[in-house]
Design a protein around this motif. Structure first.
Motif, PDB file in Angstrom:
ATOM      1  N   LEU A 618       0.738  -1.452   0.013  1.00 52.20           N
ATOM      2  CA  LEU A 618       0.196   0.071  -0.016  1.00 52.20           C
ATOM      3  C   LEU A 618       0.967   1.721  -0.404  1.00 52.20           C
ATOM      4  O   LEU A 618       1.773   1.538   0.922  1.00 52.20           O
ATOM      5  CB  LEU A 618      -0.958   0.371   0.916  1.00 52.20           C
ATOM      6  CG  LEU A 618      -2.045  -0.726   1.427  1.00 52.20           C
ATOM      7  CD1 LEU A 618      -2.980  -1.017   2.748  1.00 52.20           C
ATOM      8  CD2 LEU A 618      -2.602  -1.367   0.098  1.00 52.20           C
ATOM      9  N   SER A 619       0.509   2.047  -0.895  1.00 48.40           N
ATOM     10  CA  SER A 619       1.258   3.322  -0.701  1.00 48.40           C
ATOM     11  C   SER A 619       0.169   4.068   0.344  1.00 48.40           C
ATOM     12  O   SER A 619       0.893   5.224   0.617  1.00 48.40           O
ATOM     13  CB  SER A 619       0.916   3.803  -2.178  1.00 48.40           C
ATOM     14  OG  SER A 619      -0.551   4.289  -2.505  1.00 48.40           O
ATOM     15  N   ASN A 620      -1.118   4.020   0.796  1.00 50.66           N
ATOM     16  CA  ASN A 620      -0.682   5.122   1.604  1.00 50.66           C
ATOM     17  C   ASN A 620      -2.061   4.008   3.352  1.00 50.66           C
ATOM     18  O   ASN A 620      -2.995   3.057   2.186  1.00 50.66           O
ATOM     19  CB  ASN A 620      -2.080   6.096   1.228  1.00 50.66           C
ATOM     20  CG  ASN A 620      -2.486   6.463   2.707  1.00 50.66           C
ATOM     21  OD1 ASN A 620      -2.562   7.169   3.603  1.00 50.66           O
ATOM     22  ND2 ASN A 620      -4.172   6.793   1.401  1.00 50.66           N
ATOM     23  N   ALA A 621      -0.733   3.592   3.963  1.00 54.57           N
ATOM     24  CA  ALA A 621      -1.458   2.839   5.376  1.00 54.57           C
ATOM     25  C   ALA A 621      -2.692   2.982   6.036  1.00 54.57           C
ATOM     26  O   ALA A 621      -3.283   2.703   6.201  1.00 54.57           O
ATOM     27  CB  ALA A 621      -0.786   3.178   6.247  1.00 54.57           C
ATOM     28  N   GLU A 622      -4.307   4.751   5.990  1.00 56.78           N
ATOM     29  CA  GLU A 622      -4.647   4.993   5.890  1.00 56.78           C
ATOM     30  C   GLU A 622      -5.519   3.692   5.168  1.00 56.78           C
ATOM     31  O   GLU A 622      -6.278   3.497   5.423  1.00 56.78           O
ATOM     32  CB  GLU A 622      -5.697   6.273   5.215  1.00 56.78           C
ATOM     33  CG  GLU A 622      -5.147   6.977   5.902  1.00 56.78           C
ATOM     34  CD  GLU A 622      -6.191   8.731   5.362  1.00 56.78           C
ATOM     35  OE1 GLU A 622      -6.632   9.084   5.766  1.00 56.78           O
ATOM     36  OE2 GLU A 622      -5.236   8.890   3.993  1.00 56.78           O
TER      37      GLU A 622
END
Length: 741
Positions: A618-622
């Motif tokens: 993932l490029s964004n852990a959100e």
């Protein structure tokens, strides 16, 4: 490396003691086999050794002689092993008497299980026989049609696997046998291996299970001319490869290494371009090469050894890092992943939806300002319910509803949180003024994550949408005005459809929104919001590719992803455009989840998408929060009226896994200075999931980050489904006070 490479194909691999015994077994001698099995220190070693011994003994009578002369527990077990091996061999070559052979082997396994109840090996044998059943027989064998432990997984011999798990958790052969059974049944095995990879503990060979499936899939598809070597460089395959390199190879006991596992990892690393990691694994392999998986990637299956030697030589010749080394991988198992979940959730295997029909949308060029007003104003956007993960519009009224509670901390029901600038802009919009919103968006600049969330909340909480139309008319060349008017039109179209408005009303609003997004293409080509808006429009009952201005230029099929692990069709090109401009955009991926929820298969499909997404890099852990939202969607669908184990739903290992992973990998690493910028919706969902699965200590930190702010969901729906007080705030305040105490 010095000297010529001399490959060895011995089935014993690194086990020198087993190598000696195999020679005896092939000549009909059994006493050394008995002595070897008595020295096995672990169930795993007993399982692997007995499997290799059975393969050698299946062509002779050494085990039968042992059983006749010394009917020991190990002899009974080996007799079952040999009969299972003979049944599997008959099945592979298509013998007609395979059914009777399997029945005889099954009886022998049951006898071995009674002989030594603690031994997992007889149950592994029963699992191996599950793949022999034809589909018709499969329907009539109850032990092969058992509910899976988690949602989204198909029926199968889960009861047999549970017996192994109780005796030897994480038994390597057992999980491989279950995979083989699912392949024989035609089940979605990509979902299965993805699920296993989410909890497989560090050092466990189960971390490599996805590589086996992808190697076999690659071999089949490549033979049909459908795949190229680039397959190994893409997610999720490269993600699984790096995970195995970091989670299994350096952390497993080298004495437990299987040559087959090492060869699969070396092949995936080499094919994926991870040269340094591949070199280390090739050194570990030594001379013990295996035909699989090299025959899958060789020019011809019979030239597999040439392919192995070519890959090995190329790796040693380079001797420099590829795209990633073990130190770069930064893949460490979360603390809460200690082993496989064993909850008793009911599985679901949704079918891929049929393609949509394409109702025509009206032309909008002839619409006057009066017609636009007549279209938008009756929708009453300020009161419209928005059942998604991004906003709850009722909470915008009066700047957020406030309630006093005993501990002195107020409760403010608002998705805005601590963003005071956004709150001021919303108040201005409700008074019909747009200057504060314009200034706010200008100051936000190219911080796309903040711009996306702020513009979405402004559109949801502005009150009457006419303020954006007035702004657009006043500043026709302003990209901010165009974006916000397109946001309002998009939301109007979706809300009109959900309210059951006439088709003409929905179609006009959708066409107007599409027109504005196209205008924004020219005004602001770098803005990802224009593609997010189009993703939002795909929730309408029109063909999703209508909203893609480049649909005709893209390859066919437009709505199919080139990933065997995700078989659902959807607006993937639109999500690709979002990620191209802002990788990992939170709202963009939530809109994709909502597409599957409302138009692409329901809560089960949305859960599949979310699980698939977080199984990769993932490029964004959100985005780790997506499965938590999807679990709530599943809960609403299956237990919304309180039926069928509503409380037990939140106590399953699946809920705990996704909630703890979101906490450990997204929330916990964040500094406290970033808490005010987090989504209140995300924090509310995370706090609820953690409390529901008993993780109060983690939940306390999330409540602290929320401060006085909260949103009705998920507390409201869960509270109502359980028949509790209609006022969800009572339950929320009680839970928060208890956790923070």
């Amino acid at each position: 490396m010095s000297g010529a490479f001399q490959p060895q194909f011995h089935p014993a691999g690194f086990d020198s003691a087993l190598r000696v015994v195999l020679d005896d077994v092939r000549t009909g001698r059994w006493r050394s086999m008995k002595a070897l099995l008595e020295t096995c220190a672990t169930w795993g070693l007993r399982t692997s050794r007995s499997q290799v011994l059975a393969a050698a003994a299946a062509n002779g009578d050494a085990v039968e002689a042992w059983l006749q002369e010394d009917p020991h527990d190990n002899a009974v077990m080996m007799q079952a092993r040999v009969l299972v091996e003979r049944a599997l061999n008959a099945h592979r070559v298509g013998q007609r008497d395979v059914g009777s052979l399997a029945d005889r082997a099954r009886r022998a396994c049951w006898e071995a299980a009674r002989s030594w109840p603690a031994d997992p090996v007889p149950w592994v044998g029963l699992l191996a026989l599950a793949q022999v059943d034809s589909p018709d027989v499969y329907q009539h064998r109850p032990e092969h049609r058992v509910d899976s432990w988690e949602y989204m997984l198909p029926y199968g011999p889960w009861g047999l696997l549970r017996e192994v798990q109780e005796r030897d958790p994480g038994n390597r052969e057992a999980w491989h046998r279950l995979l083989q059974a699912m392949q024989a049944y035609g089940a979605n095995t990509h979902d299965f291996v993805r699920w296993v990879s989410t909890w497989a503990p560090a050092g466990s060979p189960l971390v490599l299970l996805p590589l086996y499936l992808h190697a076999e899939h690659y071999g089949i598809q490549r033979a049909n001319g459908q795949l190229t070597p680039l397959y190994w460089t893409r997610d999720p395959v490269s993600h699984y490869t790096l995970r195995a390199l970091a989670w299994w190879f350096p952390q497993a006991d080298a004495r437990s290494w299987s040559p087959l596992d090492l060869n699969h990892l070396a092949q995936a690393l080499h094919s994926g371009g991870f040269g340094e990691g591949a070199a280390v694994v090739f050194e570990a392999i030594g001379p013990f090469v295996t035909p699989v998986p090299w025959e899958y990637v060789a020019d011809a299956p019979e030239r597999w050894l040439e392919e192995f030697e070519r890959a090995r030589s190329a790796t040693y010749a380079i001797r420099k890092p590829g795209r990633c080394t073990p130190a770069d991988a930064d893949e460490r198992p979360p603390q809460h992943l200690q082993g496989p979940p064993t909850g008793g959730a009911v599985p679901c295997t949704p079918q891929c939806p049929a393609p949509f029909t394409v109702p025509s949308l009206p032309e909008v060029t002839a619409l006057s300002s009066k017609q636009v007003a007549e279209l938008i104003e009756p929708l009453n956007l300020s009161e419209a319910h928005m059942p998604d993960s991004l906003a709850t519009s009722a909470a915008f009224r009066r700047g957020g509803e406030r309630a006093a509670i005993p501990d002195g901390m107020p409760l403010i029901i608002s998705p805005v949180g601590a963003d005071s600038d956004l709150r001021d802009a919303l108040e201005d919009l409700k008074l019909g003024r747009h200057s504060a919103a314009r200034d706010l968006l200008s100051r936000t600049g190219s911080h796309w994550a903040l711009r996306t969330s702020r513009s979405q909340l402004l559109a949801a909480g502005a009150g009457e949408a006419g303020v954006f139309k007035a702004w657009r008319d006043e500043e026709p060349d302003s990209p901010h005005a165009c974006m916000m008017w397109a946001r309002a039109l998009t939301r109007a179209a979706v809300e009109a459809y959900r309210k059951g408005e006439r088709h003409q009303v929905v179609g006009r609003a959708a066409a107007l929104a599409q027109q504005e997004w196209q205008r924004l293409d020219y005004l602001w080509p770098e803005c990802p919001v224009r593609w997010i808006g189009r993703l939002h429009l795909t929730q309408l009952p029109y063909s999703a590719n209508y909203f893609d201005p480049y649909a005709q230029r893209r390859r066919a099929p437009w709505d199919q992803l080139d990933d065997p692990a995700m078989h659902y069709r959807g607006p993937w090109p639109l999500l690709h455009e979002v990620n191209r401009l802002h990788p990992g955009n939170r709202e963009g991926h939530h809109r994709m989840r909502e597409y599957f929820l409302y138009r692409g298969g329901g809560a089960a499909a949305a859960m599949q998408f979310s699980a698939w997404l977080v199984s990769g890099r993932l490029s964004n852990a959100e985005l780790l929060m997506l499965p938590v939202y999807s679990l709530l969607d599943l809960y609403r669908e299956r237990h919304g009226d309180g039926r069928g184990g509503a409380l037990q739903f939140w106590q399953t290992a699946q809920v705990r896994h996704y909630a703890c992973r979101a906490y450990d990998e997204w929330f916990a690493p964040l500094p406290a200075t970033e808490y005010p910028w987090l989504s209140i919706s995300d924090l509310s969902h995370l706090a609820h999931a953690l409390v529901a699965c008993g993780e109060d200590e983690r939940a306390a930190w999330v409540f602290k980050a929320m401060g006085p702010y909260a949103l009705p969901q998920p507390w409201k729906d869960v509270n109502a489904s359980l028949g509790r007080s209609r006022d969800w705030t009572d339950a929320f305040l009680r839970i928060r006070a208890s956790v923070l105490r």
